[in-house]
Enzyme design. Structure first.
Site, PDB file in Angstrom:
ATOM      1  N   LYS A  63      -1.299  -1.417  -4.591  1.00 15.01           N
ATOM      2  CA  LYS A  63      -2.293  -0.362  -4.810  1.00 15.01           C
ATOM      3  C   LYS A  63      -1.679   0.789  -5.582  1.00 15.01           C
ATOM      4  CE  LYS A  63      -5.213  -0.638  -0.862  1.00 15.01           C
ATOM      5  NZ  LYS A  63      -5.753  -0.005   0.344  1.00 15.01           N
ATOM      6  N   ASP A  74      -8.019  -8.379   5.684  1.00 16.99           N
ATOM      7  CA  ASP A  74      -9.125  -8.227   6.640  1.00 16.99           C
ATOM      8  C   ASP A  74      -9.614  -6.798   6.767  1.00 16.99           C
ATOM      9  OD1 ASP A  74      -6.676  -7.326   8.062  1.00 16.99           O
ATOM     10  OD2 ASP A  74      -8.084  -7.049   9.719  1.00 16.99           O
ATOM     11  N   ASP A 112       0.876  -1.178   0.000  1.00 16.54           N
ATOM     12  CA  ASP A 112       0.000   0.000   0.000  1.00 16.54           C
ATOM     13  C   ASP A 112       0.914   1.229   0.000  1.00 16.54           C
ATOM     14  OD1 ASP A 112      -2.092   1.781   0.300  1.00 16.54           O
ATOM     15  OD2 ASP A 112      -2.518   1.264   2.369  1.00 16.54           O
ATOM     16  N   ARG A 164     -10.997 -12.593   6.123  1.00 23.71           N
ATOM     17  CA  ARG A 164      -9.746 -13.185   5.616  1.00 23.71           C
ATOM     18  C   ARG A 164      -9.999 -14.492   4.872  1.00 23.71           C
ATOM     19  NH1 ARG A 164      -5.478 -10.386   8.077  1.00 23.71           N
ATOM     20  NH2 ARG A 164      -5.804  -9.784  10.258  1.00 23.71           N
ATOM     21  N   VAL A 214      -9.572  -3.295   0.292  1.00 32.02           N
ATOM     22  CA  VAL A 214      -9.939  -4.633  -0.167  1.00 32.02           C
ATOM     23  C   VAL A 214      -9.843  -5.666   0.951  1.00 32.02           C
ATOM     24  CG1 VAL A 214      -9.374  -4.236  -2.591  1.00 32.02           C
ATOM     25  CG2 VAL A 214      -7.576  -4.995  -1.025  1.00 32.02           C
TER      26      VAL A 214
HETATM   27  P1  IMP Z   1       1.742  -0.413   3.921  1.00 31.56           P
HETATM   28  O1  IMP Z   1       2.788  -0.423   4.991  1.00 31.56           O
HETATM   29  O2  IMP Z   1       1.034   0.915   3.857  1.00 31.56           O
HETATM   30  O3  IMP Z   1       2.239  -0.849   2.574  1.00 31.56           O
HETATM   31  O4  IMP Z   1       0.602  -1.395   4.373  1.00 31.56           O
HETATM   32  C1  IMP Z   1       0.715  -2.738   4.242  1.00 31.56           C
HETATM   33  C2  IMP Z   1      -0.220  -3.449   5.208  1.00 31.56           C
HETATM   34  O5  IMP Z   1      -1.443  -2.727   5.419  1.00 31.56           O
HETATM   35  C3  IMP Z   1      -0.607  -4.750   4.594  1.00 31.56           C
HETATM   36  O6  IMP Z   1       0.230  -5.790   5.065  1.00 31.56           O
HETATM   37  C4  IMP Z   1      -2.042  -4.932   5.029  1.00 31.56           C
HETATM   38  O7  IMP Z   1      -2.071  -5.671   6.231  1.00 31.56           O
HETATM   39  C5  IMP Z   1      -2.567  -3.557   5.301  1.00 31.56           C
HETATM   40  N1  IMP Z   1      -3.429  -3.051   4.208  1.00 31.56           N
HETATM   41  C6  IMP Z   1      -3.156  -2.083   3.299  1.00 31.56           C
HETATM   42  N2  IMP Z   1      -4.171  -1.876   2.453  1.00 31.56           N
HETATM   43  C7  IMP Z   1      -5.133  -2.761   2.808  1.00 31.56           C
HETATM   44  C8  IMP Z   1      -6.448  -3.050   2.284  1.00 31.56           C
HETATM   45  O8  IMP Z   1      -6.941  -2.479   1.298  1.00 31.56           O
HETATM   46  N3  IMP Z   1      -7.141  -4.020   2.939  1.00 31.56           N
HETATM   47  C9  IMP Z   1      -6.657  -4.689   4.011  1.00 31.56           C
HETATM   48  N4  IMP Z   1      -5.430  -4.460   4.527  1.00 31.56           N
HETATM   49  C10 IMP Z   1      -4.669  -3.496   3.928  1.00 31.56           C
END
Ligand code: IMP
Ligand code: MG
Length: 183
Positions: A125, A153, A97, A159, A147
């Site tokens: 994303k 989740d 993300d 999940r 999502v």
């Molecule tokens: P990041 O550190 O912002 O890349 O976030 C990664 C973590 O956020 C992932 O391992 C997910 O657990 C959670 N996450 C990010 N986007 C989503 C989503 O759309 N649905 C569910 N979990 C998400």
């Protein structure tokens, strides 16, 4: 909820990724390090498609506090310290993300002296990255929606869904955090 990827589409994407990973690591053994809890379904499917000597380990990292859909501070559980020294490591997560989770974990694992370290995510994303690193293996690019399913989740629910679905804006606010019902 709106289905974004069917179980069949996901299965084909995971098979394609497994093929790429297998070619990338031909003749070597590989340690996959899954990020709890979101990666478990993807990890379970991916390892069964790899025809390589494979080790599996887990780390626990949480960036989402409670039910928030925007990231908070990243917390890595100290009891999950995988054996990575001298090994080829592939960090496996459900979704890239902002990228902060993956970037942080890659730095942390790199300090433990692996032979090599790469990363694989089922989903990325669009337009959200806040870090310079990008995952080496990506299953699907998805729009900036929240999502669930296939390991991902909302309030620890959904999940188990075999497909990937996007929650609508009103579902993100109206669902009760523990019953999962609209209140
Ligand atoms: P990041 O550190 O912002 O890349 O976030 C990664 C973590 O956020 C992932 O391992 C997910 O657990 C959670 N996450 C990010 N986007 C989503 C989503 O759309 N649905 C569910 N979990 C998400
Ligand atoms: Mg996660």
């Amino acid at each position: 909820m709106q289905e974004l990827l069917s179980a069949e589409e996901i299965e084909r994407g995971v098979a394609r990724m497994a093929g790429e990973i297998q070619r990338g690591y031909a003749g070597r053994s590989l340690t996959l390090v899954g990020v709890l809890t979101g990666s478990i379904v993807f990890l379970a499917d991916l390892i069964r498609k790899l025809d390589l000597p494979v080790r599996v380990a887990l780390v626990q990292a949480r960036s989402y506090r409670g039910g928030a859909t925007r990231p908070g501070r990243l917390v890595v559980h100290p009891d999950f310290t995988p054996d990575v020294a001298g090994r080829d490591i592939l960090l496996v997560d459900d979704i890239f993300d902002t990228g902060q989770t993956l970037a942080h974990l890659l730095d942390m694992l790199d300090e433990l002296g692996p032979t090599s370290i790469h990363s694989a995510v089922l989903l990325r994303k669009s337009g959200r990255a806040k870090v310079a690193c990008t995952p080496d293996y990506v299953g699907f690019e998805i729009p900036d929606r929240f999502v669930v399913g296939y390991g991902l989740d909302y309030h620890d629910l959904y999940r188990h869904l075999p497909y990937l679905a996007a929650l609508e804006e009103h579902e993100l606010t109206e669902l009760h955090p523990t019953t999962g019902r609209v209140s």
